[in-house]
Enzyme design. Sequence first.
Site, short mmCIF file in Angstrom:
data_model
loop_
_atom_site.label_atom_id
_atom_site.label_comp_id
_atom_site.label_asym_id
_atom_site.label_seq_id
_atom_site.Cartn_x
_atom_site.Cartn_y
_atom_site.Cartn_z
CD GLU A 173 -16.34 19.69 14.72
OE1 GLU A 173 -17.35 19.81 14.07
OE2 GLU A 173 -15.38 20.32 14.88
CG ASN A 214 -9.80 16.69 15.75
OD1 ASN A 214 -9.00 16.72 16.65
ND2 ASN A 214 -9.97 17.80 15.11
CD GLU A 279 -9.70 21.93 15.63
OE1 GLU A 279 -10.54 22.79 15.98
OE2 GLU A 279 -9.72 20.90 14.89
CG ASP A 281 -9.46 28.47 20.60
OD1 ASP A 281 -10.24 27.74 21.07
OD2 ASP A 281 -9.55 28.78 19.51
O1 G3I Z 1 -13.50 31.32 1.67
C1 G3I Z 1 -14.54 32.29 2.28
C2 G3I Z 1 -14.33 33.97 1.61
O2 G3I Z 1 -14.41 33.53 -0.04
C3 G3I Z 1 -15.35 35.02 2.00
O3 G3I Z 1 -14.63 36.04 1.42
C4 G3I Z 1 -15.12 34.93 3.51
C5 G3I Z 1 -16.23 36.01 4.10
O4 G3I Z 1 -16.56 35.67 5.30
O5 G3I Z 1 -15.40 33.82 4.00
C6 G3I Z 1 -14.47 32.92 3.48
O6 G3I Z 1 -14.66 31.45 4.24
C7 G3I Z 1 -14.62 31.37 5.62
C8 G3I Z 1 -13.59 30.41 5.84
O7 G3I Z 1 -13.32 29.97 7.22
C9 G3I Z 1 -12.41 30.50 5.28
O8 G3I Z 1 -11.63 31.70 5.45
C10 G3I Z 1 -15.88 31.19 6.40
O9 G3I Z 1 -16.77 32.23 6.40
C11 G3I Z 1 -15.72 31.07 8.05
O10 G3I Z 1 -16.78 30.49 8.60
C12 G3I Z 1 -14.64 29.85 7.94
O11 G3I Z 1 -14.21 29.49 9.21
C13 G3I Z 1 -13.61 28.38 9.82
C14 G3I Z 1 -14.35 27.55 10.47
O12 G3I Z 1 -13.54 26.32 10.96
C15 G3I Z 1 -15.71 27.13 9.76
O13 G3I Z 1 -16.42 26.02 10.55
C16 G3I Z 1 -12.43 28.93 10.44
O14 G3I Z 1 -11.52 29.61 9.77
C17 G3I Z 1 -11.49 27.55 11.03
O15 G3I Z 1 -10.72 28.08 11.91
C18 G3I Z 1 -12.23 26.55 11.80
O16 G3I Z 1 -12.02 25.62 12.16
C19 G3I Z 1 -12.58 24.75 12.92
C20 G3I Z 1 -12.04 23.11 12.54
O17 G3I Z 1 -11.99 23.22 11.43
C21 G3I Z 1 -12.70 22.26 13.30
N1 G3I Z 1 -12.95 22.29 14.85
C22 G3I Z 1 -13.72 23.59 15.12
C23 G3I Z 1 -12.86 24.70 14.46
C24 G3I Z 1 -13.33 26.24 14.68
O18 G3I Z 1 -14.63 26.28 14.18
#
Ligand code: G3I
Length: 361
Positions: A173, A214, A279, A281
């Site tokens: 990004e 990416n 990725e 969806d």
């Molecule tokens: O690790 C913490 C945990 O300790 C806490 O209890 C919990 C409560 O919400 O949050 C956890 O962190 C989360 C993290 O994923 C791990 O699960 C974050 O809140 C959450 O925002 C985060 O989201 C991820 C996101 O990237 C962040 O931008 C998604 O799972 C993940 O699928 C997503 O993936 C991204 C790609 O890397 C790049 N392209 C876009 C894609 C979708 O956003």
Amino acid sequence: MRTTCTAIRSRTRLRLAGALAAVLVAAGVATGPAAQAGEERHGRDSTLAELAQRHGRYFGSATDNPELTDGAYTALLGREFDQITPGNGMKWYATEPQQGVFDWSAGDEIVDLARANHQKVRGHTLVWHSQLPDWLTGRDWTADELRAVLKKHIQAEVRHYRGKVFAWDVVNEAFNEDGTYRETVFYNTLGPGYIADALRWAHEADPRVKLYLNDYNIEAVGPKSDAYYRLAKDLRAQGVPLHGIGLQTHLALQYGYPTTLEDNLRRFARLGLDTALTEVDVRMELPADETKLATQADWYRQLTEDCLAVRRCVGITLWDYTDKYSWIPGFFPGEGAALPWDEQLRPKPAYFAIREALGGR
Ligand code: G3I
């Protein structure tokens, strides 16, 4: 002659029985011993992975560590796909939580799972402005300091996963929607050259792994994908080790299908680059209904066909495969139902559309 006709009829019956068994199995319907025997013969070559392999492509899914305790989920993940991507486990916050202290446990768990299921792994991601550790975002850096930090992180991670991942999203990004550079801590401190440096450092650490840039919203030809096209051309001309462009392909029904996707994939191929849909969806405004799910299925069919139409489009990865673990509802309130399996792990019309696009039934 009669023998031949009988043989053909019985082969046809077998194929039909096999197809029916595959559909029932995919639909989660319990099947009897005879149908299970049919699945043994025909079901094995009817996963998305095996259909994709007939075209020389992989078909994968992202996954995330907390989901791996869900047995029904991991069983389907291991069966249907030949590639997985860690959704979070290889990101900077997870792998270098303190400066110079590396934690590979989350990423290793995904790699071990992949090995057990004979799947390959896309590494995601080395350099991204999001999900950085606090020690990195919480202070200012001189260019020399940040360059050293970046090089160390990239090389430690790429070395650790050498031979275990086949591709890396090296920089994720890097551009804004209008094609200007995103003003991240890396860009602001190091200038645009951080991208070439990152690619070179990754290549030094593992000369065999495929290196990708990416991003999202680069499926159609437009200002943002043009920026990648220009950068990729430039990097190739300078001999920088760039091997592919990852198009995240987070689509939304309300914004229309990116009809120039195939042309876009083709122009990167002409630069000598691989592409991948990394990725995928297709979200919608909730509630889902039959019409929206049918349109979604058409889009999944179309994006699969677009990838298959371009030889250098090497594979497709869903951003997880089930609505149960989709990132969408958490990020886009009121939207969801974006994946080919629903929250109960039942296949949706999109699943059958992908199968058809891959030449299966
Ligand atoms: O690790 C913490 C945990 O300790 C806490 O209890 C919990 C409560 O919400 O949050 C956890 O962190 C989360 C993290 O994923 C791990 O699960 C974050 O809140 C959450 O925002 C985060 O989201 C991820 C996101 O990237 C962040 O931008 C998604 O799972 C993940 O699928 C997503 O993936 C991204 C790609 O890397 C790049 N392209 C876009 C894609 C979708 O956003």
